[in-house]
Design a protein around this motif. Structure first.
Motif, PDB file in Angstrom:
ATOM      1  N   ARG A   6      -2.682  -1.898   0.889  1.00  0.00           N
ATOM      2  CA  ARG A   6      -2.137  -3.157   0.332  1.00  0.00           C
ATOM      3  C   ARG A   6      -0.762  -3.420   1.242  1.00  0.00           C
ATOM      4  NH1 ARG A   6      -1.700  -0.953  -5.620  1.00  0.00           N
ATOM      5  NH2 ARG A   6       0.115  -0.478  -4.540  1.00  0.00           N
ATOM      6  N   GLN A   7      -0.589  -4.936   1.168  1.00  0.00           N
ATOM      7  CA  GLN A   7       0.337  -5.632   1.729  1.00  0.00           C
ATOM      8  C   GLN A   7       1.689  -4.893   0.959  1.00  0.00           C
ATOM      9  OE1 GLN A   7       0.607  -7.429   4.436  1.00  0.00           O
ATOM     10  NE2 GLN A   7       2.336  -8.182   4.351  1.00  0.00           N
ATOM     11  N   GLY A   8       2.759  -4.566   1.537  1.00  0.00           N
ATOM     12  CA  GLY A   8       4.015  -4.098   0.967  1.00  0.00           C
ATOM     13  C   GLY A   8       4.248  -2.770   0.461  1.00  0.00           C
ATOM     14  N   LYS A   9       2.988  -2.191   0.587  1.00  0.00           N
ATOM     15  CA  LYS A   9       3.090  -0.553   0.005  1.00  0.00           C
ATOM     16  C   LYS A   9       3.544   0.195   1.010  1.00  0.00           C
ATOM     17  CE  LYS A   9       1.778   2.781  -2.662  1.00  0.00           C
ATOM     18  NZ  LYS A   9       2.941   3.508  -3.319  1.00  0.00           N
ATOM     19  N   LEU A  10       4.279   1.155   0.905  1.00  0.00           N
ATOM     20  CA  LEU A  10       4.882   1.943   1.725  1.00  0.00           C
ATOM     21  C   LEU A  10       4.240   3.315   1.734  1.00  0.00           C
ATOM     22  CD1 LEU A  10       7.517   2.730   3.686  1.00  0.00           C
ATOM     23  CD2 LEU A  10       8.625   3.711   1.673  1.00  0.00           C
ATOM     24  N   TYR A  11       3.790   3.664   2.798  1.00  0.00           N
ATOM     25  CA  TYR A  11       2.877   4.911   2.989  1.00  0.00           C
ATOM     26  C   TYR A  11       3.561   5.886   3.912  1.00  0.00           C
ATOM     27  CZ  TYR A  11      -0.906   2.334   0.935  1.00  0.00           C
ATOM     28  OH  TYR A  11      -1.701   1.650   0.217  1.00  0.00           O
ATOM     29  N   GLY A  12       3.440   7.193   3.477  1.00  0.00           N
ATOM     30  CA  GLY A  12       4.051   8.441   4.443  1.00  0.00           C
ATOM     31  C   GLY A  12       5.706   8.350   4.725  1.00  0.00           C
ATOM     32  N   ARG A  13       6.294   7.792   3.742  1.00  0.00           N
ATOM     33  CA  ARG A  13       7.803   7.803   4.115  1.00  0.00           C
ATOM     34  C   ARG A  13       8.648   8.451   2.610  1.00  0.00           C
ATOM     35  NH1 ARG A  13       9.412   6.969   9.135  1.00  0.00           N
ATOM     36  NH2 ARG A  13       8.230   5.456  10.040  1.00  0.00           N
ATOM     37  N   ASP A  14       7.761   8.936   1.897  1.00  0.00           N
ATOM     38  CA  ASP A  14       8.448   9.770   0.762  1.00  0.00           C
ATOM     39  C   ASP A  14       9.421  10.406   0.821  1.00  0.00           C
ATOM     40  OD1 ASP A  14       6.401   8.550  -0.813  1.00  0.00           O
ATOM     41  OD2 ASP A  14       4.974  10.342  -0.773  1.00  0.00           O
ATOM     42  N   SER A  22       9.107  -0.659  16.729  1.00  0.00           N
ATOM     43  CA  SER A  22       8.654  -1.602  16.204  1.00  0.00           C
ATOM     44  C   SER A  22       7.434  -1.460  15.545  1.00  0.00           C
ATOM     45  CB  SER A  22       8.528  -2.604  17.347  1.00  0.00           C
ATOM     46  OG  SER A  22       7.800  -3.924  16.690  1.00  0.00           O
ATOM     47  N   GLY A  23       7.179  -1.902  14.244  1.00  0.00           N
ATOM     48  CA  GLY A  23       6.153  -1.520  13.362  1.00  0.00           C
ATOM     49  C   GLY A  23       5.913  -0.149  12.898  1.00  0.00           C
ATOM     50  N   CYS A  24       6.913   0.699  12.780  1.00  0.00           N
ATOM     51  CA  CYS A  24       6.971   1.999  12.421  1.00  0.00           C
ATOM     52  C   CYS A  24       7.213   1.893  10.926  1.00  0.00           C
ATOM     53  CB  CYS A  24       7.611   3.137  13.087  1.00  0.00           C
ATOM     54  SG  CYS A  24       9.446   2.725  12.830  1.00  0.00           S
ATOM     55  N   GLY A  25       7.443   0.817  10.174  1.00  0.00           N
ATOM     56  CA  GLY A  25       7.990   0.852   8.717  1.00  0.00           C
ATOM     57  C   GLY A  25       9.244   0.789   8.267  1.00  0.00           C
ATOM     58  N   LYS A  26      10.091   0.540   9.072  1.00  0.00           N
ATOM     59  CA  LYS A  26      11.442   0.274   8.831  1.00  0.00           C
ATOM     60  C   LYS A  26      11.927  -0.588   7.702  1.00  0.00           C
ATOM     61  CE  LYS A  26      12.914  -0.591  12.871  1.00  0.00           C
ATOM     62  NZ  LYS A  26      11.423  -0.532  13.603  1.00  0.00           N
TER      63      LYS A  26
END
Length: 148
Positions: free
Chosen positions: A3-11, A39-43
């Motif tokens: 899903r767009q905008g969902k954060l994964y693996g950054r708890d 770039s692209g790692c979820g910052k």
């Protein structure tokens, strides 16, 4: 299906931000985070995810892409962040809270307040109902708060 905008693996990172903010919120101590990575790692997603819990708890989140301005000078990054924070204060704080900030700025900076306004143009919004530049009254050598 991602899903767009969902954060994964950054708890862990999100928890660190929330825990640090909550721990400092009651002490009156300020803290800044600089989040960096490839770039692209979820910052950006991490910052967006931290926005709600920090703002609900009374904090402020200033977010900017530093690629364009970071090469100029580290001081540019800091002044840009503080300039954005002034806009957040204008948007979020009451007139009374802005008045308290105004008094503290005058106490701390005194006759140098116009110099601060040249570095941080948005500091003018800390002066309730005023939108013009800060000037120095040459007779009293004090900040002229009758903005022109």
């Amino acid at each position: 299906n991602i899903r767009q905008g969902k954060l994964y693996g950054r708890d862990n990172e999100l928890s660190t931000i929330a825990d640090t903010f909550c721990g400092l919120a009651s002490t009156g101590v300020s803290e800044a985070f600089i989040i960096r990575g490839w770039s692209g790692c979820g910052k950006s997603s991490l910052v967006k995810s931290a926005f709600e819990p920090v703002t609900v708890a009374g904090g402020y989140v200033v977010s900017m892409k530093l690629d364009d301005i970071a090469t100029a000078s580290p001081l540019v990054v800091v002044t840009s962040a503080f300039n954005e924070l002034c806009l957040l204060f204008k948007e979020k704080l009451s007139d009374w809270e802005l008045h308290l900030i105004q008094k503290e700025l005058i106490r701390v900076f005194g006759i140098n307040l116009p110099k601060l306004a040249r570095i941080l143009p948005n500091v003018k919004y800390m002066f309730t109902g005023q939108t013009s530049s800060l000037y120095l009254d040459h007779e009293t050598n004090q900040p002229d708060l009758n903005f022109r």
